[in-house]
Design a protein around this motif. Structure first.
Motif, PDB file in Angstrom:
ATOM      1  N   HIS A   5      -0.440  -1.496  -8.621  1.00 55.93           N
ATOM      2  CA  HIS A   5      -1.739  -2.161  -8.754  1.00 55.93           C
ATOM      3  C   HIS A   5      -1.958  -3.145  -7.602  1.00 55.93           C
ATOM      4  O   HIS A   5      -3.018  -3.149  -6.965  1.00 55.93           O
ATOM      5  CB  HIS A   5      -1.849  -2.889 -10.095  1.00 55.93           C
ATOM      6  N   ALA A   6      -0.950  -3.969  -7.318  1.00 57.51           N
ATOM      7  CA  ALA A   6      -1.059  -4.957  -6.235  1.00 57.51           C
ATOM      8  C   ALA A   6      -1.271  -4.266  -4.893  1.00 57.51           C
ATOM      9  O   ALA A   6      -2.106  -4.704  -4.083  1.00 57.51           O
ATOM     10  CB  ALA A   6       0.191  -5.834  -6.196  1.00 57.51           C
ATOM     11  N   LEU A   7      -0.565  -3.189  -4.644  1.00 61.15           N
ATOM     12  CA  LEU A   7      -0.721  -2.452  -3.390  1.00 61.15           C
ATOM     13  C   LEU A   7      -2.104  -1.810  -3.297  1.00 61.15           C
ATOM     14  O   LEU A   7      -2.702  -1.756  -2.228  1.00 61.15           O
ATOM     15  CB  LEU A   7       0.385  -1.411  -3.242  1.00 61.15           C
ATOM     16  N   GLY A   8      -2.623  -1.355  -4.428  1.00 63.77           N
ATOM     17  CA  GLY A   8      -3.980  -0.810  -4.455  1.00 63.77           C
ATOM     18  C   GLY A   8      -5.020  -1.859  -4.084  1.00 63.77           C
ATOM     19  O   GLY A   8      -5.969  -1.577  -3.354  1.00 63.77           O
ATOM     20  N   VAL A   9      -4.824  -3.075  -4.574  1.00 59.67           N
ATOM     21  CA  VAL A   9      -5.727  -4.178  -4.224  1.00 59.67           C
ATOM     22  C   VAL A   9      -5.640  -4.475  -2.727  1.00 59.67           C
ATOM     23  O   VAL A   9      -6.655  -4.685  -2.053  1.00 59.67           O
ATOM     24  CB  VAL A   9      -5.416  -5.434  -5.066  1.00 59.67           C
ATOM     25  N   LEU A  10      -4.422  -4.451  -2.184  1.00 56.68           N
ATOM     26  CA  LEU A  10      -4.252  -4.670  -0.741  1.00 56.68           C
ATOM     27  C   LEU A  10      -4.920  -3.564   0.071  1.00 56.68           C
ATOM     28  O   LEU A  10      -5.493  -3.821   1.128  1.00 56.68           O
ATOM     29  CB  LEU A  10      -2.768  -4.779  -0.379  1.00 56.68           C
ATOM     30  N   ALA A  11      -4.869  -2.341  -0.415  1.00 55.96           N
ATOM     31  CA  ALA A  11      -5.532  -1.233   0.277  1.00 55.96           C
ATOM     32  C   ALA A  11      -7.055  -1.403   0.233  1.00 55.96           C
ATOM     33  O   ALA A  11      -7.738  -1.186   1.235  1.00 55.96           O
ATOM     34  CB  ALA A  11      -5.118   0.098  -0.341  1.00 55.96           C
ATOM     35  N   GLN A  12      -7.584  -1.831  -0.908  1.00 60.09           N
ATOM     36  CA  GLN A  12      -9.030  -2.054  -1.020  1.00 60.09           C
ATOM     37  C   GLN A  12      -9.507  -3.145  -0.070  1.00 60.09           C
ATOM     38  O   GLN A  12     -10.622  -3.079   0.439  1.00 60.09           O
ATOM     39  CB  GLN A  12      -9.410  -2.432  -2.453  1.00 60.09           C
ATOM     40  N   SER A  13      -8.659  -4.140   0.170  1.00 60.48           N
ATOM     41  CA  SER A  13      -9.041  -5.239   1.061  1.00 60.48           C
ATOM     42  C   SER A  13      -8.693  -4.940   2.514  1.00 60.48           C
ATOM     43  O   SER A  13      -8.772  -5.821   3.367  1.00 60.48           O
ATOM     44  CB  SER A  13      -8.404  -6.539   0.602  1.00 60.48           C
ATOM     45  N   LYS A  14      -8.284  -3.704   2.784  1.00 58.55           N
ATOM     46  CA  LYS A  14      -7.963  -3.234   4.148  1.00 58.55           C
ATOM     47  C   LYS A  14      -6.713  -3.859   4.745  1.00 58.55           C
ATOM     48  O   LYS A  14      -6.488  -3.779   5.942  1.00 58.55           O
ATOM     49  CB  LYS A  14      -9.152  -3.436   5.109  1.00 58.55           C
ATOM     50  N   MET A  15      -5.881  -4.491   3.915  1.00 57.12           N
ATOM     51  CA  MET A  15      -4.591  -5.006   4.405  1.00 57.12           C
ATOM     52  C   MET A  15      -3.644  -3.844   4.660  1.00 57.12           C
ATOM     53  O   MET A  15      -2.817  -3.905   5.564  1.00 57.12           O
ATOM     54  CB  MET A  15      -3.966  -5.964   3.394  1.00 57.12           C
ATOM     55  N   LEU A  16      -3.757  -2.806   3.826  1.00 51.75           N
ATOM     56  CA  LEU A  16      -2.937  -1.599   3.977  1.00 51.75           C
ATOM     57  C   LEU A  16      -3.846  -0.443   4.381  1.00 51.75           C
ATOM     58  O   LEU A  16      -4.988  -0.357   3.936  1.00 51.75           O
ATOM     59  CB  LEU A  16      -2.238  -1.246   2.663  1.00 51.75           C
ATOM     60  N   VAL A  17      -3.306   0.430   5.202  1.00 52.98           N
ATOM     61  CA  VAL A  17      -4.032   1.633   5.622  1.00 52.98           C
ATOM     62  C   VAL A  17      -3.094   2.828   5.488  1.00 52.98           C
ATOM     63  O   VAL A  17      -1.859   2.679   5.524  1.00 52.98           O
ATOM     64  CB  VAL A  17      -4.543   1.505   7.077  1.00 52.98           C
ATOM     65  N   PRO A  18      -3.657   4.028   5.336  1.00 48.73           N
ATOM     66  CA  PRO A  18      -2.797   5.212   5.262  1.00 48.73           C
ATOM     67  C   PRO A  18      -2.017   5.408   6.550  1.00 48.73           C
ATOM     68  O   PRO A  18      -2.494   5.066   7.629  1.00 48.73           O
ATOM     69  CB  PRO A  18      -3.782   6.364   5.059  1.00 48.73           C
ATOM     70  N   GLN A  19      -0.838   6.003   6.418  1.00 47.67           N
ATOM     71  CA  GLN A  19      -0.035   6.328   7.614  1.00 47.67           C
ATOM     72  C   GLN A  19      -0.607   7.545   8.301  1.00 47.67           C
ATOM     73  O   GLN A  19      -1.185   8.398   7.719  1.00 47.67           O
ATOM     74  CB  GLN A  19       1.421   6.604   7.219  1.00 47.67           C
TER      75      GLN A  19
END
Length: 98
Positions: A84-98
């Motif tokens: 869930h936390a990683l999903g939130v980070l992805a929504q905020s563009k902190m994480l991107v797909p490899q």
């Protein structure tokens, strides 16, 4: 209607695929976990424990998120809050797909 977004920026978080920190995100370790700052969006995120920091730090070394969680010591039965936390980070563009 036209769209100006790119597929990578709007990717839906999927723990079965690989993710990494956005190249414009800096991680600052803190006693409680870490602060993430995105220089592009100027967003700040707090990682509230060391385990999630460990997961984020090893994401790019693994083919999928679940493998990164396991490598950070989070077994499959305990992954839900981390995903869930990683999903939130992805929504905020902190994480991107490899």
């Amino acid at each position: 209607m036209t769209s100006t977004s790119t597929g990578a920026e709007d990717a839906v978080f999927d723990p079965e695929r690989g993710w990494r920190l956005h190249h414009q995100v800096a991680v600052r370790p803190e006693p409680f976990g870490a602060l993430l700052y995105h220089f592009g969006t100027r967003k700040l995120s707090f990682l509230k424990n060391r385990t999630i920091v460990d997961v984020v730090n090893v994401l790019s070394e693994h083919p999928d998120v679940r493998s990164a969680c396991r490598a950070a010591g989070v077994d499959d039965a305990q992954q839900a809050p981390y995903l869930h936390a990683l999903g939130v980070l992805a929504q905020s563009k902190m994480l991107v797909p490899q």
